[in-house]
Design an enzyme around this catalytic site. Structure first.
Site, mmCIF file in Angstrom:
data_model
loop_
_atom_site.group_PDB
_atom_site.id
_atom_site.type_symbol
_atom_site.label_atom_id
_atom_site.label_comp_id
_atom_site.label_asym_id
_atom_site.label_seq_id
_atom_site.Cartn_x
_atom_site.Cartn_y
_atom_site.Cartn_z
ATOM 1 C CE1 TYR A 1 -2.997 -3.032 0.206
ATOM 2 C CE2 TYR A 1 -3.536 -2.462 2.473
ATOM 3 C CZ TYR A 1 -3.703 -3.276 1.368
ATOM 4 O OH TYR A 1 -4.584 -4.330 1.433
ATOM 5 C CG HIS B 1 -0.953 -8.638 -0.336
ATOM 6 N ND1 HIS B 1 -0.504 -7.362 -0.115
ATOM 7 C CD2 HIS B 1 -2.234 -8.498 -0.753
ATOM 8 C CE1 HIS B 1 -1.469 -6.492 -0.394
ATOM 9 N NE2 HIS B 1 -2.517 -7.165 -0.790
#
Length: 323
Positions: A46, A108
Site C-alpha cells: 500500500y 498477500h
C-alpha cells in the site's frame, strides 16, 4: 459498539489503508482512532506503512489508545516469498509501523515473484524491472509451503501473533491445512453481494479460520482504477435501498451490516471523518433473514480484484489465480 470475533478477538469493522494517499495517511489514522476504530488493515504494497506508523505513534503518544487496544494487520508481498526474505519483509513493516509485534501477518497473494532488494525499490510492486521496454512480472519458483513455514517462524520469534492468507481459493486452503504446523487464523478475500463466495467462506469456518472481507462495498473501490463500470455500484441495488429505507440507514451501512451478519470482519476505506463514523454505525440494527437473502441473491460472481485480468492489462503478464 464494536463487535469482535470470539475466536481471534479481531474487531469486526476495520479501517482499510489501501489507496489512502501518503500525505493523508497519518492524519486519517489518528482521525480513525478518534472515531472508534481499533483494527487497521495495512500492507507493504500500500506504500503508506511509514505514514500509518506515524499516525499510530501519535495516537499512542496522545493517550487515545494503548497498544493492547489495537489490532494491526500487515501483509507479506509477493517478492518476499522465498524463506530467506520473509523475516526481512516482516521486520521492514514493523519498523515502518513503529511496532514490536503484529497482531496478524498475511500472505498477500499466492503469487511468488522474483526478489527485489529493499534498498533497490520499496515497495517493490509487481514488476521486476519497471523501466524495461516491455516490463513484465517475473515469477519465482518458490512453493507456498516454504513461504508458510517461514511465516510460522515469525510466530515462533514473537514478531507476529497470528498468520493467515489472502486471496486463496478452496483448493489452496485444503492444501495449506495438510502441512501447516501453525494453522491460519485468517482468510482475507474480496467479498460483497456481487461476490458472495459462500462456499469458500463456509470452508474457512469449517476449518476454524476467520474471514475478513475486503471491498465490502463492491465496486466503490475500483471506479478510480477503471476496474469497474459506473452501473456496477451496489449502493443503488434495489434490495439494499429497500433495507436502507426500512432501517433509516444509508445503503453503505446496509452493505457493511450484511457483511458483519455473515460473520466476516470488514475493512471499508475512507478519509472522510463523517464516513468513518458512519461506517462504524452498524451495530444498532440487524437485517432480517429475508433482507439478508435478498441482498445475497444479488450475487453475480463478479470479482473486481482479479490478477487474471489486471496483471495482463497492467503488467503484460497473464497470471490467473481463480478459475
Amino acid at each position: 459498539m464494536q463487535t469482535t470475533d470470539p475466536r481471534t478477538g479481531i474487531p469486526r469493522t476495520g479501517f482499510g489503508l489501501w489507496k489512502i494517499p501518503r500525505d493523508d495517511t497519518a492524519a486519517s489514522v489518528v482521525e480513525a482512532v478518534n472515531a472508534g476504530y481499533r483494527h487497521f488493515d495495512s500492507a507493504a504494497d500500500y506504500a503508506n506503512e511509514a505514514e500509518t506508523g506515524e499516525g499510530l505513534a501519535q495516537a499512542l503518544a496522545e493517550g487515545l489508545v494503548t497498544r493492547d487496544d489495537l489490532w494491526i494487520t500487515s501483509k507479506l508481498w509477493n517478492t518476499f516469498h522465498a524463506p530467506e526474505h520473509v523475516e526481512e519483509a516482516c521486520r521492514k513493516s514493523l519498523t515502518d509501523l513503529q511496532l514490536d509485534c503484529l497482531d496478524l501477518y498475511l500472505m498477500h497473494f499466492p503469487i511468488a515473484l522474483e526478489y527485489v532488494p529493499i534498498a533497490e525499490r520499496y515497495p517493490p510492486e509487481w514488476l521486476r524491472n519497471p523501466d524495461a521496454a516491455e516490463p513484465v512480472m517475473q515469477r519465482a519458483a518458490v512453493p507456498l509451503h516454504e513461504t508458510w513455514k517461514a511465516m510460522e517462524a515469525l510466530v515462533d520469534k514473537g514478531l507476529v501473533k497470528r498468520i493467515g492468507v489472502c486471496n486463496y481459493n478452496s483448493a489452496l486452503i485444503h492444501d495449506l491445512m495438510t502441512y501447516a504446523r501453525i494453522k491460519p487464523s485468517m482468510l482475507q478475500i474480496e467479498s460483497h453481494p456481487y461476490l458472495t463466495q459462500e462456499k469458500l467462506i463456509r470452508l474457512a469456518y469449517d476449518y476454524g479460520i476467520d474471514v475478513t472481507a475486503f471491498s465490502p462495498l463492491g465496486a466503490q473501490s475500483y471506479f478510480e482504477l477503471n476496474m469497474a463500470e459506473a452501473g456496477e455500484s451496489l449502493l443503488g441495488a434495489a434490495p439494499v435501498m429497500v433495507a436502507a429505507q426500512a432501517h433509516s440507514k444509508t445503503p453503505a451501512q446496509v452493505l457493511l451490516r450484511w457483511g458483519i451478519q455473515r460473520g466476516t470482519a470488514i475493512i471499508p476505506k475512507t478519509i472522510k471523518p463523517e464516513r468513518m463514523r458512519e461506517n462504524l454505525e452498524t451495530g444498532d440494527f440487524a437485517l432480517s433473514n429475508v433482507e439478508m437473502a435478498a441482498i445475497s441473491a444479488l450475487n453475480q460472481d463478479r470479482r473486481f480484484n482479479d490478477p487474471g485480468v489486471f496483471a495482463e492489462a497492467a503488467f503484460n503478464t497473464f497470471h490467473p489465480i481463480y478459475d
